[in-house]
Design a protein around this motif. Structure first.
Motif, PDB file in Angstrom:
ATOM      1  N   ARG A  66       0.835  -1.212   0.000  1.00 51.69           N
ATOM      2  CA  ARG A  66       0.000   0.000   0.000  1.00 51.69           C
ATOM      3  C   ARG A  66       0.863   1.253   0.000  1.00 51.69           C
ATOM      4  NH1 ARG A  66      -2.783  -2.877   4.837  1.00 51.69           N
ATOM      5  NH2 ARG A  66      -4.241  -4.260   3.767  1.00 51.69           N
ATOM      6  N   GLY A  70       0.659   3.910  -3.051  1.00 54.17           N
ATOM      7  CA  GLY A  70       0.231   5.258  -2.705  1.00 54.17           C
ATOM      8  C   GLY A  70       1.309   6.291  -2.951  1.00 54.17           C
ATOM      9  N   TYR A  71       2.539   5.950  -2.582  1.00 53.92           N
ATOM     10  CA  TYR A  71       3.643   6.903  -2.769  1.00 53.92           C
ATOM     11  C   TYR A  71       3.922   7.142  -4.247  1.00 53.92           C
ATOM     12  CZ  TYR A  71       8.362   8.828  -2.603  1.00 53.92           C
ATOM     13  OH  TYR A  71       9.466   9.626  -2.782  1.00 53.92           O
ATOM     14  N   THR A 123      -8.128   0.091  -1.618  1.00 56.05           N
ATOM     15  CA  THR A 123      -8.356   1.314  -2.398  1.00 56.05           C
ATOM     16  C   THR A 123      -8.453   2.529  -1.494  1.00 56.05           C
ATOM     17  OG1 THR A 123      -9.521   0.036  -4.087  1.00 56.05           O
ATOM     18  CG2 THR A 123      -9.845   2.421  -4.093  1.00 56.05           C
ATOM     19  N   LYS A 125      -7.196   2.912   1.529  1.00 57.09           N
ATOM     20  CA  LYS A 125      -5.913   3.190   2.174  1.00 57.09           C
ATOM     21  C   LYS A 125      -4.930   3.848   1.207  1.00 57.09           C
ATOM     22  CE  LYS A 125      -6.653  -0.740   5.249  1.00 57.09           C
ATOM     23  NZ  LYS A 125      -8.029  -0.962   4.764  1.00 57.09           N
ATOM     24  N   VAL A 126      -4.905   3.367  -0.029  1.00 51.55           N
ATOM     25  CA  VAL A 126      -4.035   3.980  -1.032  1.00 51.55           C
ATOM     26  C   VAL A 126      -4.478   5.408  -1.329  1.00 51.55           C
ATOM     27  CG1 VAL A 126      -3.312   3.858  -3.448  1.00 51.55           C
ATOM     28  CG2 VAL A 126      -3.349   1.790  -2.052  1.00 51.55           C
ATOM     29  N   ALA A 127      -5.795   5.624  -1.387  1.00 50.85           N
ATOM     30  CA  ALA A 127      -6.308   6.973  -1.652  1.00 50.85           C
ATOM     31  C   ALA A 127      -5.936   7.939  -0.543  1.00 50.85           C
ATOM     32  CB  ALA A 127      -7.828   6.923  -1.828  1.00 50.85           C
ATOM     33  N   ILE A 129      -3.252   7.758   1.358  1.00 49.87           N
ATOM     34  CA  ILE A 129      -1.823   8.033   1.209  1.00 49.87           C
ATOM     35  C   ILE A 129      -1.589   9.054   0.098  1.00 49.87           C
ATOM     36  CG2 ILE A 129       0.415   7.026   0.607  1.00 49.87           C
ATOM     37  CD1 ILE A 129      -0.555   4.419   1.903  1.00 49.87           C
ATOM     38  N   ILE A 130      -2.264   8.868  -1.025  1.00 46.61           N
ATOM     39  CA  ILE A 130      -2.094   9.803  -2.146  1.00 46.61           C
ATOM     40  C   ILE A 130      -2.590  11.194  -1.767  1.00 46.61           C
ATOM     41  CG2 ILE A 130      -2.871  10.328  -4.486  1.00 46.61           C
ATOM     42  CD1 ILE A 130      -2.906   7.355  -5.062  1.00 46.61           C
ATOM     43  N   SER A 190       3.813   9.574   3.670  1.00 46.44           N
ATOM     44  CA  SER A 190       3.180   8.335   3.208  1.00 46.44           C
ATOM     45  C   SER A 190       3.240   7.247   4.273  1.00 46.44           C
ATOM     46  CB  SER A 190       3.867   7.842   1.932  1.00 46.44           C
ATOM     47  OG  SER A 190       3.711   8.760   0.882  1.00 46.44           O
ATOM     48  N   SER A 197      -4.271   4.935   8.151  1.00 47.37           N
ATOM     49  CA  SER A 197      -5.348   4.316   7.368  1.00 47.37           C
ATOM     50  C   SER A 197      -5.597   2.878   7.796  1.00 47.37           C
ATOM     51  CB  SER A 197      -5.006   4.371   5.881  1.00 47.37           C
ATOM     52  OG  SER A 197      -3.863   3.583   5.585  1.00 47.37           O
TER      53      SER A 197
END
Length: 262
Positions: A66, A70-71, A123, A125-127, A129-130, A190, A197
């Protein structure tokens, strides 16, 4: 001989403070009889038993995946949008109020909203981070593109270097020092957002494991998770330093030559 001496000095600079803090933590924990402050021996034992097990696959690897997605997503979006806004003054003036509005929103606040649209899976958690990591990359890219030397811009125009060639040979190299600064800042953000998250409605990950240990009063295991995060951050910092030395080798060499150093 001089190179060896400089290498030893650099190693002492890198390891001196962590070793000192580790010794201080060892001494303070040994003098404490609190249930919530276990000795360092207990934490290290729990670290080996907890993380050198199936949790590497179940918790650590999903967290790293993740973090990586995300990064990289934040870097890609930040550099792309930053080059666009840095190169076009009118676009920057049009979008700046909107960007400032969204930049002021703390990313953890978006977690409940993102959960409504994307559920509690990867999804979301990645969002998160972004959403929090993109800003350092974006803002530094904009400033790096805006600060390109006018002489270089005029030279590229005279030689009719446009389009992708201009982006590859002028814009990105000239703005790369600023971009790398933003990427370094985004990396630490991140890691923080990855943990946050995973503390919300998650079923795996390092952040999830730490919360579970805290709720079940597995205090040494909880501290071992915090230690793991510190080690991950340290390792990522070293890897990014290697990346920076390769990408910006020309820039650091130029700076040394300007200062008269070898």
């Amino acid at each position: 001989m001089r190179t060896l001496k400089n290498g030893v000095k650099g190693l002492l600079y890198v390891l001196g403070l962590p070793v000192g803090l580790l010794a201080l933590a060892w001494w303070m924990a040994a003098r404490s009889d609190s249930f919530y402050y276990p000795t360092l021996d207990e934490v290290l034992t729990a670290f080996g038993d907890t993380w050198f097990s199936a949790r590497i696959v179940d918790d650590v690897l999903p967290s790293l995946a993740r973090l990586a997605v995300g990064y990289l997503g934040a870097v890609l979006i930040g550099v792309s949008l930053g080059v666009l806004l840095g190169s076009h003054r009118r676009s920057r003036a049009l979008l700046e109020p909107v960007l400032e509005f969204f930049r002021a929103i703390p990313p953890p606040v978006l977690i409940p909203v993102l959960m409504l649209f994307s559920g509690i899976g990867d999804t979301m958690k990645v969002a998160v981070i972004i959403a929090g990591s993109v800003w350092p990359v974006l803002l530094n890219t904009i400033e790096g593109v805006r600060a390109i030397d006018d002489v270089l811009v005029d030279t590229a125009r005279c030689y009719r270097i446009t389009g992708a060639a201009r982006l590859r040979r002028l814009v990105l190299p000239a703005a790369s020092p600023q971009i790398v600064v933003g990427m370094r800042q985004a990396l630490s953000i991140s890691l923080i957002l990855m943990v946050i998250s995973e503390m919300f409605a998650s079923s795996n990950g390092v952040g999830f494991a730490i919360v579970q240990f805290q709720r079940s009063f597995a205090i040494p295991e909880m501290w071992s998770g915090i230690l793991l995060l510190g080690l991950l951050g340290f390792a990522l910092s070293l890897l990014f330093r290697l990346f920076e030395s390769r990408v910006l080798g020309w820039y650091h060499g130029l700076r040394r030559s300007q200062r008269g150093e070898r």
